[in-house]
Design a protein around this motif. Structure first.
Motif, PDB file in Angstrom:
ATOM      1  N   GLN A  18       0.835  -1.204   0.000  1.00 22.56           N
ATOM      2  CA  GLN A  18       0.000   0.000   0.000  1.00 22.56           C
ATOM      3  C   GLN A  18       0.875   1.261   0.000  1.00 22.56           C
ATOM      4  O   GLN A  18       0.594   2.230  -0.707  1.00 22.56           O
ATOM      5  N   ALA A  21       2.230   1.827  -3.483  1.00 21.18           N
ATOM      6  CA  ALA A  21       1.186   2.263  -4.419  1.00 21.18           C
ATOM      7  C   ALA A  21       0.962   3.771  -4.272  1.00 21.18           C
ATOM      8  O   ALA A  21       1.013   4.523  -5.261  1.00 21.18           O
ATOM      9  N   ASP A  22       0.768   4.215  -3.050  1.00 19.09           N
ATOM     10  CA  ASP A  22       0.531   5.646  -2.840  1.00 19.09           C
ATOM     11  C   ASP A  22       1.758   6.479  -3.216  1.00 19.09           C
ATOM     12  O   ASP A  22       1.635   7.560  -3.811  1.00 19.09           O
ATOM     13  N   LEU A  81       5.987   1.325 -11.878  1.00 23.84           N
ATOM     14  CA  LEU A  81       5.349   0.125 -11.333  1.00 23.84           C
ATOM     15  C   LEU A  81       6.403  -0.765 -10.690  1.00 23.84           C
ATOM     16  O   LEU A  81       7.338  -1.218 -11.361  1.00 23.84           O
TER      17      LEU A  81
ATOM     18  N   MET B  84      -1.052 -10.547 -11.148  1.00 23.20           N
ATOM     19  CA  MET B  84      -2.400 -11.146 -11.073  1.00 23.20           C
ATOM     20  C   MET B  84      -2.325 -12.578 -10.527  1.00 23.20           C
ATOM     21  O   MET B  84      -2.777 -13.530 -11.145  1.00 23.20           O
TER      22      MET B  84
ATOM     23  N   TYR C  20      -8.864  -9.208  -7.762  1.00 24.34           N
ATOM     24  CA  TYR C  20      -8.469  -8.677  -9.070  1.00 24.34           C
ATOM     25  C   TYR C  20      -7.807  -9.746  -9.940  1.00 24.34           C
ATOM     26  O   TYR C  20      -7.966  -9.750 -11.161  1.00 24.34           O
ATOM     27  N   LEU C  82      -3.029  -5.386 -13.275  1.00 20.56           N
ATOM     28  CA  LEU C  82      -3.114  -4.240 -12.372  1.00 20.56           C
ATOM     29  C   LEU C  82      -1.890  -4.207 -11.471  1.00 20.56           C
ATOM     30  O   LEU C  82      -1.422  -5.246 -11.001  1.00 20.56           O
ATOM     31  N   GLY C  83      -1.406  -3.003 -11.234  1.00 23.23           N
ATOM     32  CA  GLY C  83      -0.269  -2.851 -10.330  1.00 23.23           C
ATOM     33  C   GLY C  83      -0.451  -1.608  -9.478  1.00 23.23           C
ATOM     34  O   GLY C  83      -1.341  -0.785  -9.740  1.00 23.23           O
ATOM     35  N   MET C  84       0.401  -1.448  -8.486  1.00 24.53           N
ATOM     36  CA  MET C  84       0.351  -0.280  -7.596  1.00 24.53           C
ATOM     37  C   MET C  84      -1.071  -0.039  -7.093  1.00 24.53           C
ATOM     38  O   MET C  84      -1.641   1.038  -7.243  1.00 24.53           O
ATOM     39  N   VAL C  85      -1.623  -1.061  -6.489  1.00 28.64           N
ATOM     40  CA  VAL C  85      -3.029  -1.062  -6.046  1.00 28.64           C
ATOM     41  C   VAL C  85      -3.143  -0.362  -4.687  1.00 28.64           C
ATOM     42  O   VAL C  85      -2.580  -0.824  -3.702  1.00 28.64           O
ATOM     43  N   SER C  86      -3.855   0.746  -4.670  1.00 28.06           N
ATOM     44  CA  SER C  86      -4.059   1.493  -3.418  1.00 28.06           C
ATOM     45  C   SER C  86      -5.515   1.372  -2.986  1.00 28.06           C
ATOM     46  O   SER C  86      -6.429   1.721  -3.732  1.00 28.06           O
ATOM     47  N   VAL C  87      -5.705   0.874  -1.772  1.00 32.73           N
ATOM     48  CA  VAL C  87      -7.050   0.569  -1.267  1.00 32.73           C
ATOM     49  C   VAL C  87      -7.415   1.560  -0.159  1.00 32.73           C
ATOM     50  O   VAL C  87      -6.679   1.677   0.832  1.00 32.73           O
ATOM     51  N   ARG C  88      -8.515   2.267  -0.340  1.00 33.60           N
ATOM     52  CA  ARG C  88      -8.999   3.218   0.676  1.00 33.60           C
ATOM     53  C   ARG C  88     -10.374   2.775   1.170  1.00 33.60           C
ATOM     54  O   ARG C  88     -11.362   2.934   0.452  1.00 33.60           O
ATOM     55  N   ARG C  98      -7.518   2.588  -6.397  1.00 38.15           N
ATOM     56  CA  ARG C  98      -6.856   3.128  -7.594  1.00 38.15           C
ATOM     57  C   ARG C  98      -5.688   2.224  -7.952  1.00 38.15           C
ATOM     58  O   ARG C  98      -4.899   1.836  -7.079  1.00 38.15           O
ATOM     59  N   SER C  99      -5.577   1.897  -9.226  1.00 33.25           N
ATOM     60  CA  SER C  99      -4.452   1.061  -9.663  1.00 33.25           C
ATOM     61  C   SER C  99      -4.038   1.458 -11.068  1.00 33.25           C
ATOM     62  O   SER C  99      -4.753   2.178 -11.767  1.00 33.25           O
ATOM     63  N   TYR C 100      -2.860   0.997 -11.446  1.00 38.34           N
ATOM     64  CA  TYR C 100      -2.386   1.160 -12.818  1.00 38.34           C
ATOM     65  C   TYR C 100      -2.704  -0.128 -13.583  1.00 38.34           C
ATOM     66  O   TYR C 100      -2.492  -1.229 -13.057  1.00 38.34           O
ATOM     67  N   VAL C 119      -5.196   4.148 -15.954  1.00 41.13           N
ATOM     68  CA  VAL C 119      -5.444   4.233 -14.509  1.00 41.13           C
ATOM     69  C   VAL C 119      -6.868   3.747 -14.280  1.00 41.13           C
ATOM     70  O   VAL C 119      -7.783   4.121 -15.020  1.00 41.13           O
TER      71      VAL C 119
END
Lengths: 145, 145, 145
Positions: A18, A21-22, A81, B84, C20, C82-88, C98-100, C119
């Motif tokens: 996390q 990612a941010d 990435l 993935m 995902y 998907l990469g750089m997965v930010s979970v809020r 939000r992810s790439y 994005v």
């Protein structure tokens, strides 16, 4: 022997993902100040393109702001990435993290291209409970000896 | 119904990601013996480029050592990035893991390029507490029927 | 202050990644109906290529089935990573993610290429315990203003 599988490692691993990612969203959005705050105050970043590391938040922020202005001028977007993230907790509470970094560039109206392939070696530490980059060294695959 | 969300799944998922990160770092560093030890002793790897699977640590290590020598000769670096990653715990304690594998090649002084796009189907088992690959089958997207 | 590091965040982060992975495996396998079931019944997807969002499982499935038929016709495979997965986590229990997204295309007998860099902004909600996409907005890097 089973290593790295205690519940605290799981927490750590999710938190590191996390965090990155941010961290990369801030970088790619060109938010130099926000990005610099994800380093320690004396954080250092040794990029492959410079002879000396960039040290301290003001210099880190300035580097991102300049790069963002140049990209905007060129009409290009960069995405960073990280993948294959390996986290090694140290005895002093710091984390040594090695990952692969793809940098993908896309020009307005163009096709995306893999701009750089790098290895990223970070030392992360916790400041007031939050992860921060204390030290980063990046090596480019095209410049390996 | 909620599946795959018990605390043990979280631990497992982080552990699998850490496992693959280290596994690919060993592979891309050309450490054949270290990489082979992340397979079971009778581990098998069915790569798309060979008619028969490679079986056993000696053969697995030899394959990596040869590939690393060829890459060094060619002045090229390869990176294997899994993404993935879907983990399915089986009733016998093994894990079926499907992931996408990008192989990125960079020549000294050149631009990185996406060399191969593959799907990786692994069976992971635990030996003395550590995850190991018992079986791997890789298919290339460019050779799909 | 330490945020996002409670044990429930760890569980959530692993669950989102697993979600995902399966979601994209269904998409890339051309399983329109299976993929549509990973959205809420009224789920919406605003892709960059259409003027209006696609809403509801029937329309979502149809879109995938058509795209899969076109790819099969063209002898091409697409992979969504998907990469750089930010979970809020939101206060209402929904998750803003939000992810790439890299979309990689490989023609039969050809080299893989990075087709699109995007994005992906999702709102995930839990239905009967399972994560579902309620809303997705995707923006392409090559079409940024």
């Amino acid at each position: 022997m089973r290593t790295g599988t205690s519940s605290s490692f799981d927490s750590l691993y999710a938190e590191v993902q996390q965090f990155y990612a941010d961290h990369m969203h801030l970088l790619d959005a060109g938010d130099g100040e926000g990005w610099a705050r994800t380093f320690t105050e004396d954080g250092s970043f040794a990029p492959p393109s410079l002879p000396e590391p960039v040290v301290g938040r003001a210099a880190l922020a300035e580097g991102v702001d300049k790069a963002a202005a140049a990209l905007a001028e060129a009409g290009e977007v960069h995405r960073h990435l990280l993948g294959m993230v390996s986290v090694r907790p140290g005895e002093d509470g710091s984390l040594s993290v090695r990952s692969y970094a793809q940098i993908i560039a896309t020009a307005r109206g163009g096709s995306p291209r893999l701009h750089l392939m790098c290895v990223c070696d970070d030392v992360l530490v916790r400041v007031d409970g939050e992860l921060k980059v204390r030290e980063r060294r990046v090596t480019r695959d095209d410049r390996r000896p």
